[in-house]
Design a protein around this motif. Structure first.
Motif, PDB file in Angstrom:
ATOM      1  N   ASP A  17       0.855  -1.185   0.000  1.00 59.17           N
ATOM      2  CA  ASP A  17       0.000   0.000   0.000  1.00 59.17           C
ATOM      3  C   ASP A  17       0.892   1.235   0.000  1.00 59.17           C
ATOM      4  OD1 ASP A  17      -1.946   1.895   0.257  1.00 59.17           O
ATOM      5  OD2 ASP A  17      -2.495   1.370   2.309  1.00 59.17           O
ATOM      6  N   GLY A  24      -1.442   4.707   0.965  1.00 57.75           N
ATOM      7  CA  GLY A  24      -2.124   4.784   2.252  1.00 57.75           C
ATOM      8  C   GLY A  24      -3.632   4.631   2.215  1.00 57.75           C
ATOM      9  N   ASN A  47      10.383  -1.287   4.623  1.00 60.77           N
ATOM     10  CA  ASN A  47      10.307  -0.111   5.495  1.00 60.77           C
ATOM     11  C   ASN A  47      11.355  -0.260   6.592  1.00 60.77           C
ATOM     12  OD1 ASN A  47       9.580   2.225   6.792  1.00 60.77           O
ATOM     13  ND2 ASN A  47       7.680   1.419   7.638  1.00 60.77           N
ATOM     14  N   GLN A  79      11.249   2.417   9.636  1.00 59.25           N
ATOM     15  CA  GLN A  79      10.019   2.523  10.417  1.00 59.25           C
ATOM     16  C   GLN A  79       9.395   3.920  10.359  1.00 59.25           C
ATOM     17  OE1 GLN A  79       8.823  -0.385  11.877  1.00 59.25           O
ATOM     18  NE2 GLN A  79      10.543  -1.300  10.816  1.00 59.25           N
ATOM     19  N   ASP A  80       9.481   4.592   9.204  1.00 60.12           N
ATOM     20  CA  ASP A  80       8.925   5.936   9.077  1.00 60.12           C
ATOM     21  C   ASP A  80       7.523   5.943   8.456  1.00 60.12           C
ATOM     22  OD1 ASP A  80       9.473   5.291   6.459  1.00 60.12           O
ATOM     23  OD2 ASP A  80      10.709   7.048   6.059  1.00 60.12           O
ATOM     24  N   ASN A  81       6.921   4.772   8.333  1.00 63.39           N
ATOM     25  CA  ASN A  81       5.585   4.623   7.746  1.00 63.39           C
ATOM     26  C   ASN A  81       5.522   5.063   6.289  1.00 63.39           C
ATOM     27  OD1 ASN A  81       4.449   3.506  10.068  1.00 63.39           O
ATOM     28  ND2 ASN A  81       4.128   5.534  10.926  1.00 63.39           N
ATOM     29  N   ARG A  82       6.650   5.085   5.624  1.00 63.92           N
ATOM     30  CA  ARG A  82       6.715   5.336   4.185  1.00 63.92           C
ATOM     31  C   ARG A  82       7.371   4.126   3.548  1.00 63.92           C
ATOM     32  NH1 ARG A  82       9.007  11.067   2.743  1.00 63.92           N
ATOM     33  NH2 ARG A  82       8.171  10.406   0.757  1.00 63.92           N
ATOM     34  N   ILE A  83       6.808   3.688   2.450  1.00 64.78           N
ATOM     35  CA  ILE A  83       7.343   2.507   1.777  1.00 64.78           C
ATOM     36  C   ILE A  83       8.585   2.884   0.974  1.00 64.78           C
ATOM     37  CG2 ILE A  83       6.884   0.728   0.042  1.00 64.78           C
ATOM     38  CD1 ILE A  83       5.338   0.298   2.612  1.00 64.78           C
ATOM     39  N   THR A  91      12.405   5.785  -2.450  1.00 71.92           N
ATOM     40  CA  THR A  91      11.232   6.091  -1.636  1.00 71.92           C
ATOM     41  C   THR A  91      10.116   6.570  -2.551  1.00 71.92           C
ATOM     42  OG1 THR A  91      12.599   6.712   0.242  1.00 71.92           O
ATOM     43  CG2 THR A  91      10.352   7.547   0.238  1.00 71.92           C
TER      44      THR A  91
END
Length: 168
Positions: free
Chosen positions: A66, A69, A126, A129-133, A148
Motif C-alpha cells: 500500500d 495509504g 520499510n 520505520q517511518d511509515n513510508r514505503i 522512496t
C-alpha cells in the motif's frame, strides 16, 4: 511472477499472477473457481503491459504494498533488461489496475556464468520505520536501487543506486 495483495475491502488476500497475456491478474482464492477460474477472478490489470521477460531464464517477480495509504495494495513489477522483447521498465500498478508510475530503462546484453539469473524485482520495505514505503530494485544487472515513493514517483535515496560489480 506471483504475489499477494489486498485489493479491496474484504478480508481475503488476492493472489497476483503475471500471466502470458502480459498482464497482472488477481484471483480471490476464497471464491469458487468456476469455468477456467473465472469465478475466482478479481481483476485484470491491463493487457500487453510489456512486463514479461520473454524467457523462463530471466524471471520477473510481482510484489504488492500500500504505497498511497488507502488500505489497498499497489502492484510493483520490474521487467528484465536482458535481451528483452521490448524496452524494459519498472512499473507500479494502482489498486484499480491503472499504471500509476513507470520508468523506462535501457536494455542490456550479457552472459550469465552461474546458471539462472535471479528474478527482476521491486521489493517494498520499510527499514527505517517511518511509515513510508521504500523500494529495493533489482533488474538482472549489478546495480541495486533503493528508492522512496513520494506520492508521484520513486526517488533514489542518498548514495543509491549502488553498483555491486563484480560480486553480482
Amino acid at each position: 511472477g506471483l504475489g499477494l495483495a489486498q485489493l479491496d475491502d474484504d478480508a481475503a488476500v488476492e493472489v497476483l499472477v503475471l500471466n502470458d497475456a502480459d498482464s497482472v491478474v488477481a484471483f480471490d482464492k476464497t471464491k469458487a473457481p468456476g469455468a477456467f477460474g473465472e469465478g475466482m477472478l478479481h481483476e485484470k490489470f491491463g493487457k500487453n503491459l510489456r512486463l514479461l521477460s520473454g524467457s523462463y531464464l530471466t524471471g520477473v517477480d510481482v510484489h504488492a504494498a500500500d504505497l498511497d495509504g488507502d488500505g489497498r495494495s499497489e502492484v510493483l513489477v520490474s521487467s528484465s533488461p536482458i535481451e528483452p522483447n521490448w524496452q524494459p521498465s519498472e512499473t507500479i500498478l494502482d489498486d484499480d489496475g491503472s499504471v500509476l508510475w513507470r520508468e523506462w530503462n535501457e536494455a542490456v546484453s550479457g552472459g550469465n556464468l552461474h546458471g539462472w539469473y535471479n528474478s527482476a524485482t521491486l521489493i517494498p520495505v520499510n527499514p527505517d520505520q517511518d511509515n513510508r514505503i521504500d523500494v529495493l530494485g533489482f533488474r538482472h544487472t549489478s546495480e541495486i536501487t533503493f528508492r522512496t515513493w513520494n506520492g508521484v514517483e520513486l526517488v533514489s535515496r542518498p548514495g543509491w543506486p549502488k553498483d555491486f560489480a563484480p560480486e553480482m
